[in-house]
Design a protein around this motif. Structure first.
Motif, mmCIF file in Angstrom:
data_model
loop_
_atom_site.group_PDB
_atom_site.id
_atom_site.type_symbol
_atom_site.label_atom_id
_atom_site.label_comp_id
_atom_site.label_asym_id
_atom_site.label_seq_id
_atom_site.Cartn_x
_atom_site.Cartn_y
_atom_site.Cartn_z
ATOM 1 N N GLN A 1 0.841 -1.193 0.000
ATOM 2 C CA GLN A 1 0.000 0.000 0.000
ATOM 3 C C GLN A 1 0.874 1.241 0.000
ATOM 4 N N CYS A 2 0.434 2.249 -0.723
ATOM 5 C CA CYS A 2 1.111 3.544 -0.703
ATOM 6 C C CYS A 2 0.744 4.246 0.599
ATOM 7 N N ALA A 3 1.745 4.702 1.332
ATOM 8 C CA ALA A 3 1.499 5.379 2.601
ATOM 9 C C ALA A 3 0.829 6.728 2.392
ATOM 10 N N GLU A 4 1.046 7.339 1.246
ATOM 11 C CA GLU A 4 0.486 8.664 0.969
ATOM 12 C C GLU A 4 -0.951 8.605 0.456
ATOM 13 N N CYS A 5 -1.150 7.959 -0.678
ATOM 14 C CA CYS A 5 -2.477 7.973 -1.330
ATOM 15 C C CYS A 5 -3.362 6.804 -0.921
ATOM 16 N N LYS A 6 -2.809 5.834 -0.178
ATOM 17 C CA LYS A 6 -3.533 4.671 0.340
ATOM 18 C C LYS A 6 -3.981 3.678 -0.727
ATOM 19 N N VAL B 1 -3.995 0.400 -2.759
ATOM 20 C CA VAL B 1 -3.584 -0.953 -2.399
ATOM 21 C C VAL B 1 -3.234 -1.710 -3.676
ATOM 22 N N TYR B 2 -2.083 -2.386 -3.655
ATOM 23 C CA TYR B 2 -1.618 -3.184 -4.787
ATOM 24 C C TYR B 2 -1.576 -4.647 -4.360
ATOM 25 N N ILE B 3 -2.242 -5.500 -5.123
ATOM 26 C CA ILE B 3 -2.214 -6.934 -4.863
ATOM 27 C C ILE B 3 -1.483 -7.581 -6.025
ATOM 28 N N TRP B 4 -0.349 -8.202 -5.725
ATOM 29 C CA TRP B 4 0.449 -8.910 -6.720
ATOM 30 C C TRP B 4 0.188 -10.394 -6.551
ATOM 31 N N GLN B 5 -0.205 -11.063 -7.608
ATOM 32 C CA GLN B 5 -0.432 -12.505 -7.592
ATOM 33 C C GLN B 5 0.196 -13.064 -8.863
ATOM 34 N N PHE C 1 -3.460 -6.242 -9.170
ATOM 35 C CA PHE C 1 -4.751 -5.615 -8.900
ATOM 36 C C PHE C 1 -4.458 -4.295 -8.194
ATOM 37 N N THR C 2 -5.195 -3.260 -8.515
ATOM 38 C CA THR C 2 -5.020 -1.954 -7.876
ATOM 39 C C THR C 2 -6.375 -1.475 -7.374
ATOM 40 N N PHE C 3 -6.430 -1.100 -6.086
ATOM 41 C CA PHE C 3 -7.696 -0.699 -5.470
ATOM 42 C C PHE C 3 -7.522 0.528 -4.595
ATOM 43 N N ASN C 4 -8.578 1.350 -4.508
ATOM 44 C CA ASN C 4 -8.625 2.316 -3.420
ATOM 45 C C ASN C 4 -9.143 1.536 -2.206
ATOM 46 N N MET C 5 -9.208 2.162 -1.050
ATOM 47 C CA MET C 5 -9.551 1.439 0.172
ATOM 48 C C MET C 5 -10.944 0.826 0.131
ATOM 49 N N SER C 6 -11.927 1.564 -0.330
ATOM 50 C CA SER C 6 -13.289 1.016 -0.328
ATOM 51 C C SER C 6 -13.422 -0.151 -1.311
ATOM 52 N N ALA D 1 -3.393 -13.554 2.614
ATOM 53 C CA ALA D 1 -2.732 -12.273 2.372
ATOM 54 C C ALA D 1 -3.728 -11.121 2.491
ATOM 55 N N LEU D 2 -4.930 -11.295 1.965
ATOM 56 C CA LEU D 2 -5.958 -10.253 2.091
ATOM 57 C C LEU D 2 -6.265 -9.981 3.561
ATOM 58 N N ASP D 3 -6.392 -11.040 4.339
ATOM 59 C CA ASP D 3 -6.693 -10.910 5.757
ATOM 60 C C ASP D 3 -5.553 -10.231 6.508
ATOM 61 N N ASP D 4 -4.333 -10.692 6.280
ATOM 62 C CA ASP D 4 -3.170 -10.088 6.944
ATOM 63 C C ASP D 4 -2.994 -8.627 6.558
ATOM 64 N N ALA D 5 -3.225 -8.318 5.292
ATOM 65 C CA ALA D 5 -3.090 -6.927 4.834
ATOM 66 C C ALA D 5 -4.101 -6.030 5.547
ATOM 67 N N SER D 6 -5.329 -6.510 5.716
ATOM 68 C CA SER D 6 -6.343 -5.729 6.431
ATOM 69 C C SER D 6 -5.909 -5.450 7.864
ATOM 70 N N CYS D 7 -5.344 -6.456 8.506
ATOM 71 C CA CYS D 7 -4.846 -6.280 9.880
ATOM 72 C C CYS D 7 -3.722 -5.248 9.928
ATOM 73 N N MET D 8 -2.800 -5.327 8.984
ATOM 74 C CA MET D 8 -1.684 -4.378 8.963
ATOM 75 C C MET D 8 -2.171 -2.956 8.665
#
Length: 104
Positions: free
Chosen positions: A17-22, A24-28, A33-38, A90-97
């Motif tokens: 995740q970008c610390a500035e714009c938030k 989220v990048y998912i590499w598989q 995949f590129t997402f905003n938070m929502s 990974a999705l779950d861990d990323a949400s926690c982080m």
């Protein structure tokens, strides 16, 4: 692309995740995949509501893979059972982080 921090890695899945714009990048594997938070949260819920056995079918190489459709009708993603579990973890861990970084 933004300067990102890694939130989670499991097998071939890496989420940053970008610390500035938030963003989220998912590499598989070779997918990104590129997402905003929502959209990330909606995607995570969508994936978690799916079961591998309900989505899987045998591929020509003999392996069962779960098929995940993309918004583009002509593009679908295929995951082995191990890749599917790694992806969900990974999705779950990323949400926690993300929550940890919010607190900090």
């Amino acid at each position: 692309m933004c300067e990102t921090r890694v939130l989670a890695t499991h097998g071939t899945a890496l989420i940053s995740q970008c610390a500035e714009c938030k963003v989220v990048y998912i590499w598989q594997n070779n997918l990104l995949f590129t997402f905003n938070m929502s959209r990330f949260n909606a995607f995570k819920k969508f994936v978690y509501d799916l079961e591998f056995d309900e989505r899987s079918l045998p591929f020509p190489d003999g392996a069962d893979r779960a098929v995940l459709r993309s918004p583009e009708d002509s593009i679908s993603f295929a995951f082995t059972r191990e890749e599917w579990m790694d992806f969900k973890w990974a999705l779950d861990d990323a949400s926690c982080m993300m929550e940890v970084y919010k607190i900090l």
